[in-house]
Enzyme design. Structure first.
Site, PDB file in Angstrom:
ATOM      1  N   PHE A  38       0.812  -1.214   0.000  1.00  0.00           N
ATOM      2  CA  PHE A  38       0.000   0.000   0.000  1.00  0.00           C
ATOM      3  C   PHE A  38       0.848   1.268   0.000  1.00  0.00           C
ATOM      4  CE2 PHE A  38      -3.041   2.962   1.905  1.00  0.00           C
ATOM      5  CZ  PHE A  38      -4.179   2.641   1.190  1.00  0.00           C
ATOM      6  N   SER A  79       0.678  -3.454   7.952  1.00  0.00           N
ATOM      7  CA  SER A  79       0.951  -2.306   8.816  1.00  0.00           C
ATOM      8  C   SER A  79      -0.087  -2.216   9.940  1.00  0.00           C
ATOM      9  CB  SER A  79       0.925  -1.027   7.980  1.00  0.00           C
ATOM     10  OG  SER A  79      -0.320  -0.905   7.324  1.00  0.00           O
ATOM     11  N   HIS A  99     -10.927  -9.209   2.204  1.00  0.00           N
ATOM     12  CA  HIS A  99     -11.157  -8.121   1.231  1.00  0.00           C
ATOM     13  C   HIS A  99     -11.497  -8.680  -0.149  1.00  0.00           C
ATOM     14  CE1 HIS A  99      -8.638  -5.164   3.885  1.00  0.00           C
ATOM     15  NE2 HIS A  99      -9.847  -5.387   4.365  1.00  0.00           N
TER      16      HIS A  99
HETATM   17  P1  NAD Z   1       0.218  -2.026   4.003  1.00  0.00           P
HETATM   18  O1  NAD Z   1       0.806  -1.623   2.696  1.00  0.00           O
HETATM   19  O2  NAD Z   1      -0.464  -0.997   4.822  1.00  0.00           O
HETATM   20  O3  NAD Z   1       1.380  -2.659   4.895  1.00  0.00           O
HETATM   21  C1  NAD Z   1       2.276  -3.585   4.362  1.00  0.00           C
HETATM   22  C2  NAD Z   1       3.386  -3.788   5.405  1.00  0.00           C
HETATM   23  O4  NAD Z   1       4.228  -4.818   4.910  1.00  0.00           O
HETATM   24  C3  NAD Z   1       4.250  -2.536   5.605  1.00  0.00           C
HETATM   25  O5  NAD Z   1       4.287  -2.223   6.992  1.00  0.00           O
HETATM   26  C4  NAD Z   1       5.642  -2.963   5.071  1.00  0.00           C
HETATM   27  O6  NAD Z   1       6.694  -2.487   5.870  1.00  0.00           O
HETATM   28  C5  NAD Z   1       5.565  -4.456   5.166  1.00  0.00           C
HETATM   29  N1  NAD Z   1       6.362  -5.162   4.163  1.00  0.00           N
HETATM   30  C6  NAD Z   1       6.556  -4.862   2.854  1.00  0.00           C
HETATM   31  N2  NAD Z   1       7.320  -5.800   2.254  1.00  0.00           N
HETATM   32  C7  NAD Z   1       7.603  -6.716   3.217  1.00  0.00           C
HETATM   33  C8  NAD Z   1       8.346  -7.917   3.233  1.00  0.00           C
HETATM   34  N3  NAD Z   1       8.977  -8.365   2.147  1.00  0.00           N
HETATM   35  N4  NAD Z   1       8.419  -8.612   4.389  1.00  0.00           N
HETATM   36  C9  NAD Z   1       7.808  -8.162   5.517  1.00  0.00           C
HETATM   37  N5  NAD Z   1       7.100  -7.031   5.562  1.00  0.00           N
HETATM   38  C10 NAD Z   1       6.995  -6.320   4.430  1.00  0.00           C
HETATM   39  O7  NAD Z   1      -0.687  -3.296   3.700  1.00  0.00           O
HETATM   40  P2  NAD Z   1      -1.952  -3.905   4.433  1.00  0.00           P
HETATM   41  O8  NAD Z   1      -1.745  -3.797   5.906  1.00  0.00           O
HETATM   42  O9  NAD Z   1      -2.180  -5.202   3.812  1.00  0.00           O
HETATM   43  O10 NAD Z   1      -3.145  -2.932   4.033  1.00  0.00           O
HETATM   44  C11 NAD Z   1      -3.260  -2.455   2.719  1.00  0.00           C
HETATM   45  C12 NAD Z   1      -4.587  -2.706   2.022  1.00  0.00           C
HETATM   46  O11 NAD Z   1      -4.334  -2.699   0.624  1.00  0.00           O
HETATM   47  C13 NAD Z   1      -5.203  -4.038   2.338  1.00  0.00           C
HETATM   48  O12 NAD Z   1      -6.545  -3.816   2.523  1.00  0.00           O
HETATM   49  C14 NAD Z   1      -4.987  -4.904   1.088  1.00  0.00           C
HETATM   50  O13 NAD Z   1      -6.203  -5.542   0.749  1.00  0.00           O
HETATM   51  C15 NAD Z   1      -4.700  -3.922  -0.023  1.00  0.00           C
HETATM   52  N6  NAD Z   1      -3.568  -4.366  -0.891  1.00  0.00           N
HETATM   53  C16 NAD Z   1      -3.518  -5.659  -1.353  1.00  0.00           C
HETATM   54  C17 NAD Z   1      -2.445  -6.080  -2.130  1.00  0.00           C
HETATM   55  C18 NAD Z   1      -2.381  -7.526  -2.600  1.00  0.00           C
HETATM   56  O14 NAD Z   1      -3.426  -8.171  -2.750  1.00  0.00           O
HETATM   57  N7  NAD Z   1      -1.184  -8.076  -2.813  1.00  0.00           N
HETATM   58  C19 NAD Z   1      -1.429  -5.186  -2.454  1.00  0.00           C
HETATM   59  C20 NAD Z   1      -1.513  -3.848  -1.990  1.00  0.00           C
HETATM   60  C21 NAD Z   1      -2.592  -3.470  -1.195  1.00  0.00           C
END
Ligand code: NAD
Length: 253
Positions: free
Chosen positions: A41, A202, A127
């Site tokens: 995100f 996060s 989600h």
């Molecule tokens: P967020 O982006 O708020 O937090 C992601 C966390 O992961 C961050 O704190 C970051 O430091 C950490 N991070 C990143 N790479 C990492 C790694 N390799 N190892 C360990 N930690 C790592 O994401 P969230 O809390 O999931 O909330 C974001 C919203 O956006 C959710 O509702 C989600 O549905 C959506 N989203 C989904 C996707 C997906 O489906 N892959 C991608 C982006 C956002």
């Protein structure tokens, strides 16, 4: 092996707790999929930084302006590189725990379907999923092929007289303003677990962000694996600030 011995020691601790736990709940967020090439995100390069796109991701906009909604939805959730992404060691390790006979429930905020592709069978997608959409009229479901083949995907089902339904499809993804799914099931899975593993989130998006508290109320151990500090770090039983794929690969080796 980890260059950082402190992280190595924490991972050994996690390894022991995983081995002694029978029922494991795993709460994942976008961070578990960054090593598969899908930005999280906050990432500078993520489409999530584009406020115009995000503002359009509501069910109201879908109903009022489907021609505008669908191209924006695809630019947000169905970029070719996201669709082609494969599970990484993090998804693989969680699926491996299940194959070893552990009772594992994955509660994921992700919409990318990578846990299932890795082989996890109990996945609560709170989600929803970007991998399919359904017709709001007849509830027919359509997969990625159909969604990628049409700019504005519509229902192609024919009735008995050969008339095509034609309604614009609704993505399974939970849009802004829509309620999360499977939340009660997620709470039940956490209540019956011996360990809650929180990975790559996060913990800022409610109500999912409050799930670690449910575990703590039951005196269930909470482990956080995240690159940066989360709001629950101070209360967790174990916190590992490192890449999820590397940590999980070592912990489940
Ligand atoms: P967020 O982006 O708020 O937090 C992601 C966390 O992961 C961050 O704190 C970051 O430091 C950490 N991070 C990143 N790479 C990492 C790694 N390799 N190892 C360990 N930690 C790592 O994401 P969230 O809390 O999931 O909330 C974001 C919203 O956006 C959710 O509702 C989600 O549905 C959506 N989203 C989904 C996707 C997906 O489906 N892959 C991608 C982006 C956002």
């Amino acid at each position: 092996m980890f260059m950082d011995t402190k992280v190595g020691t924490l991972v050994e601790n996690l390894r022991a707790w995983l081995a002694s736990s029978e029922r494991i709940a795993v709460l994942t967020g976008a961070g578990i999929s960054t090593e598969s090439g899908i930005p999280d995100f906050r990432s500078e390069h993520g489409v999530w930084q584009d406020e115009d796109l995000l503002a359009a991701m509501t069910d109201r906009h879908l109903r009022e302006a489907p021609d505008d909604f669908w191209p924006k939805y695809k630019r947000t959730f169905l970029r070719p590189e996201y669709v082609a992404a494969q599970p990484n060691d993090g998804h693989g390790a969680i699926a491996q725990l299940e194959r070893r006979g552990k009772d594992v429930t994955v509660i994921t905020q992700n919409v990318d379907g990578l846990h299932q592709l890795a082989g996890s069978t109990r996945v609560l997608e709170v989600h929803g999923s970007a991998r399919f959409a359904r017709c709001p009229r007849c509830r027919s479901e359509y997969g990625l092929d159909h969604l990628l083949a049409h700019d504005i995907p519509r229902c192609t089902r024919e009735d008995a007289k050969g008339a095509v339904c034609g309604a614009v499809l609704h993505p399974d993804t939970v849009l802004f303003g829509q309620p999360v799914r499977h939340f009660d099931e997620a709470i039940r899975a956490i209540h019956r677990s011996d360990l809650l593993l929180v990975i790559g989130t996060s913990l800022t998006v409610e109500p999912v962000a409050s799930l670690p508290e449910c575990a703590q109320r039951d005196r269930t151990r909470v482990v956080i694996v995240n690159l940066e500090i989360t709001s629950f770090d101070a209360r967790a039983d174990l916190v590992i600030h490192a890449k999820a794929g590397e940590v999980l690969r070592e912990a489940v080796r």
